[in-house]
Scaffold this motif. Structure first.
Motif, PDB file in Angstrom:
ATOM      1  N   HIS A 280       0.832  -1.198   0.000  1.00  0.00           N
ATOM      2  CA  HIS A 280       0.000   0.000   0.000  1.00  0.00           C
ATOM      3  C   HIS A 280       0.873   1.257   0.000  1.00  0.00           C
ATOM      4  O   HIS A 280       0.542   2.259  -0.638  1.00  0.00           O
ATOM      5  CB  HIS A 280      -0.918   0.005   1.228  1.00  0.00           C
ATOM      6  CG  HIS A 280      -2.048  -0.967   1.118  1.00  0.00           C
ATOM      7  ND1 HIS A 280      -3.168  -0.902   1.913  1.00  0.00           N
ATOM      8  CD2 HIS A 280      -2.235  -2.031   0.296  1.00  0.00           C
ATOM      9  CE1 HIS A 280      -3.991  -1.886   1.599  1.00  0.00           C
ATOM     10  NE2 HIS A 280      -3.437  -2.590   0.633  1.00  0.00           N
ATOM     11  N   ARG A 281       1.976   1.196   0.726  1.00  0.00           N
ATOM     12  CA  ARG A 281       2.907   2.329   0.767  1.00  0.00           C
ATOM     13  C   ARG A 281       3.481   2.598  -0.621  1.00  0.00           C
ATOM     14  O   ARG A 281       3.651   3.750  -1.038  1.00  0.00           O
ATOM     15  CB  ARG A 281       4.018   2.018   1.770  1.00  0.00           C
ATOM     16  CG  ARG A 281       4.588   3.234   2.463  1.00  0.00           C
ATOM     17  CD  ARG A 281       5.405   2.879   3.696  1.00  0.00           C
ATOM     18  NE  ARG A 281       6.367   1.818   3.470  1.00  0.00           N
ATOM     19  CZ  ARG A 281       6.408   0.697   4.175  1.00  0.00           C
ATOM     20  NH1 ARG A 281       5.514   0.476   5.113  1.00  0.00           N
ATOM     21  NH2 ARG A 281       7.331  -0.215   3.942  1.00  0.00           N
TER      22      ARG A 281
ATOM     23  N   ALA B 174       0.812   4.260  -2.840  1.00  0.00           N
ATOM     24  CA  ALA B 174       0.666   5.667  -2.465  1.00  0.00           C
ATOM     25  C   ALA B 174       1.842   6.481  -2.990  1.00  0.00           C
ATOM     26  O   ALA B 174       1.676   7.625  -3.435  1.00  0.00           O
ATOM     27  CB  ALA B 174       0.558   5.795  -0.950  1.00  0.00           C
ATOM     28  N   HIS B 175       3.044   5.909  -2.941  1.00  0.00           N
ATOM     29  CA  HIS B 175       4.230   6.606  -3.446  1.00  0.00           C
ATOM     30  C   HIS B 175       4.119   6.832  -4.947  1.00  0.00           C
ATOM     31  O   HIS B 175       4.463   7.911  -5.449  1.00  0.00           O
ATOM     32  CB  HIS B 175       5.489   5.794  -3.127  1.00  0.00           C
ATOM     33  CG  HIS B 175       6.759   6.461  -3.541  1.00  0.00           C
ATOM     34  ND1 HIS B 175       7.477   7.285  -2.694  1.00  0.00           N
ATOM     35  CD2 HIS B 175       7.448   6.448  -4.722  1.00  0.00           C
ATOM     36  CE1 HIS B 175       8.544   7.741  -3.333  1.00  0.00           C
ATOM     37  NE2 HIS B 175       8.542   7.254  -4.562  1.00  0.00           N
TER      38      HIS B 175
ATOM     39  N   VAL C  79      11.200   1.718  -1.287  1.00  0.00           N
ATOM     40  CA  VAL C  79      10.003   2.116  -0.540  1.00  0.00           C
ATOM     41  C   VAL C  79       9.392   0.916   0.171  1.00  0.00           C
ATOM     42  O   VAL C  79       8.916   1.006   1.296  1.00  0.00           O
ATOM     43  CB  VAL C  79       8.972   2.765  -1.487  1.00  0.00           C
ATOM     44  CG1 VAL C  79       7.644   3.022  -0.766  1.00  0.00           C
ATOM     45  CG2 VAL C  79       9.525   4.068  -2.060  1.00  0.00           C
ATOM     46  N   ALA C  80       9.433  -0.235  -0.490  1.00  0.00           N
ATOM     47  CA  ALA C  80       8.840  -1.460   0.064  1.00  0.00           C
ATOM     48  C   ALA C  80       9.776  -2.208   1.012  1.00  0.00           C
ATOM     49  O   ALA C  80       9.355  -3.177   1.654  1.00  0.00           O
ATOM     50  CB  ALA C  80       8.432  -2.392  -1.071  1.00  0.00           C
TER      51      ALA C  80
ATOM     52  N   ARG D  42      -4.317  11.339  10.892  1.00  0.00           N
ATOM     53  CA  ARG D  42      -3.799   9.981  10.971  1.00  0.00           C
ATOM     54  C   ARG D  42      -4.983   9.034  11.101  1.00  0.00           C
ATOM     55  O   ARG D  42      -5.828   9.188  11.980  1.00  0.00           O
ATOM     56  CB  ARG D  42      -2.857   9.854  12.168  1.00  0.00           C
ATOM     57  CG  ARG D  42      -2.165   8.500  12.322  1.00  0.00           C
ATOM     58  CD  ARG D  42      -1.038   8.636  13.336  1.00  0.00           C
ATOM     59  NE  ARG D  42      -0.549   7.346  13.795  1.00  0.00           N
ATOM     60  CZ  ARG D  42      -0.931   6.769  14.930  1.00  0.00           C
ATOM     61  NH1 ARG D  42      -1.797   7.392  15.732  1.00  0.00           N
ATOM     62  NH2 ARG D  42      -0.442   5.596  15.298  1.00  0.00           N
TER      63      ARG D  42
ATOM     64  N   LEU E 238      -3.965  -1.407   9.223  1.00  0.00           N
ATOM     65  CA  LEU E 238      -3.348  -0.536   8.235  1.00  0.00           C
ATOM     66  C   LEU E 238      -3.501   0.905   8.693  1.00  0.00           C
ATOM     67  O   LEU E 238      -4.590   1.333   9.098  1.00  0.00           O
ATOM     68  CB  LEU E 238      -4.018  -0.723   6.874  1.00  0.00           C
ATOM     69  CG  LEU E 238      -3.906  -2.120   6.261  1.00  0.00           C
ATOM     70  CD1 LEU E 238      -4.867  -2.261   5.085  1.00  0.00           C
ATOM     71  CD2 LEU E 238      -2.481  -2.387   5.820  1.00  0.00           C
TER      72      LEU E 238
ATOM     73  N   ALA F 290      -2.359   5.117   7.873  1.00  0.00           N
ATOM     74  CA  ALA F 290      -1.829   6.074   6.904  1.00  0.00           C
ATOM     75  C   ALA F 290      -2.143   7.475   7.401  1.00  0.00           C
ATOM     76  O   ALA F 290      -2.913   7.660   8.355  1.00  0.00           O
ATOM     77  CB  ALA F 290      -2.431   5.853   5.521  1.00  0.00           C
TER      78      ALA F 290
END
Length: 288
Positions: A2-3, A6-7, A24-25, A144, A215, A217
């Protein structure tokens, strides 16, 4: 993962090569490439190309005066020619031809809808078929959130997702009664239904520690165009269309890379008995 997604959305105009996204992962490039393809059903290159083309398509619809070249450069293509090839492969038409056809269809659908349904407000909705005049520009703080992700078609599947998954999850963690968010990462008019991503999130209290498997974010802060919606849930799409395709083009503003979302107040949200939805439609904007 998911990160990483989003990136990608936040850096479409930048470098999105294998090494960058593997970092990133926190995977080696070799393992990341295999895992990404297995998890998404697309190679990394195909996914990045699709997101660039689809994001540009949304911008072309929301900004009628945006040139094809600027749309291409804004999402990381090196030339209008390369963008046109990728766009035609995805949508079957050149960008300018596709945009004209889409806007013509929108106008036709709106005229048909006006002729075929009761006059505005007959159903008690605060929405109508004119460009919304009550849009507010607000500077929202970052939030958040803990969230659950739905992958697939919007509409009725999202209602079931909230009822069967999100509502019990909120009660389980003692978070019912808080502000919640519905975050649409894709435009269902542009992205194929199986690939549409949607997050149902809830604001976390200061210092609150989420569960180990939850999760989490940060919903970005900044300037948003905000439209209040209060009406039948099956008309929420009209609110999005009015805001993005009728109001935005004449404002001197543009969409940026932050996600669009709906914000549900503690005393609002969806009422299953009446079928009504109360929320604020929030669209991130920046100067042209």
């Amino acid at each position: 993962m998911h990160r990483v997604l989003a990136h990608v959305d936040a850096h479409l105009a930048g470098t999105l090569d294998l090494a960058t996204l593997a970092a990133v992962a926190n995977f080696s490039p070799f393992h990341f490439h295999r895992l990404f393809a297995a998890w998404t059903g697309e190679t990394l290159a195909d996914y990045v190309r699709r997101r660039r083309v689809e994001t540009a398509a949304v911008q072309l619809l929301a900004q009628p005066r945006l040139s094809v070249l600027n749309a291409a450069l804004g999402v990381g293509f090196g030339s209008a020619e390369a963008f046109a090839r990728a766009f035609r492969a995805r949508f079957g038409a050149a960008p300018s031809v596709w945009r004209a056809a889409q806007r013509k269809d929108d106008q036709a659908d709106r005229k048909i809808g006006q002729a075929g349904r009761p006059a505005p407000h007959d159903d008690g909705s605060t929405m109508n078929t004119s460009p919304p005049a009550d849009v507010r520009l607000l500077d929202l703080p970052p939030v958040r959130i803990a969230y659950l992700r739905h992958l697939g078609a919007y509409g009725a599947p999202l209602q079931r997702f909230w009822a069967r998954s999100v509502a019990p999850w909120l009660v389980l963690h003692g978070r019912d009664g808080r502000i919640t968010y519905g975050i649409s990462h894709d435009d269902p008019g542009v992205t194929r239904a199986p690939a549409c991503r949607y997050d149902a999130g809830v604001a976390l209290a200061d210092g609150e520690t989420p569960g180990r498997d939850e999760l989490v974010a940060e919903l970005p802060g900044g300037r948003y165009a905000v439209l209040r919606f209060d009406g039948p849930v099956d008309r929420i799409g009209e609110g999005w269309t009015l805001l993005l395709r009728d109001w935005l083009p004449g404002t001197g503003l543009q969409l940026d890379a932050r996600p669009c979302f709906e914000r549900y107040p503690p005393d609002g949200g969806y009422d299953a008995d009446s079928g009504r939805l109360r929320c604020e439609i929030c669209v991130p904007v920046a100067p042209l």
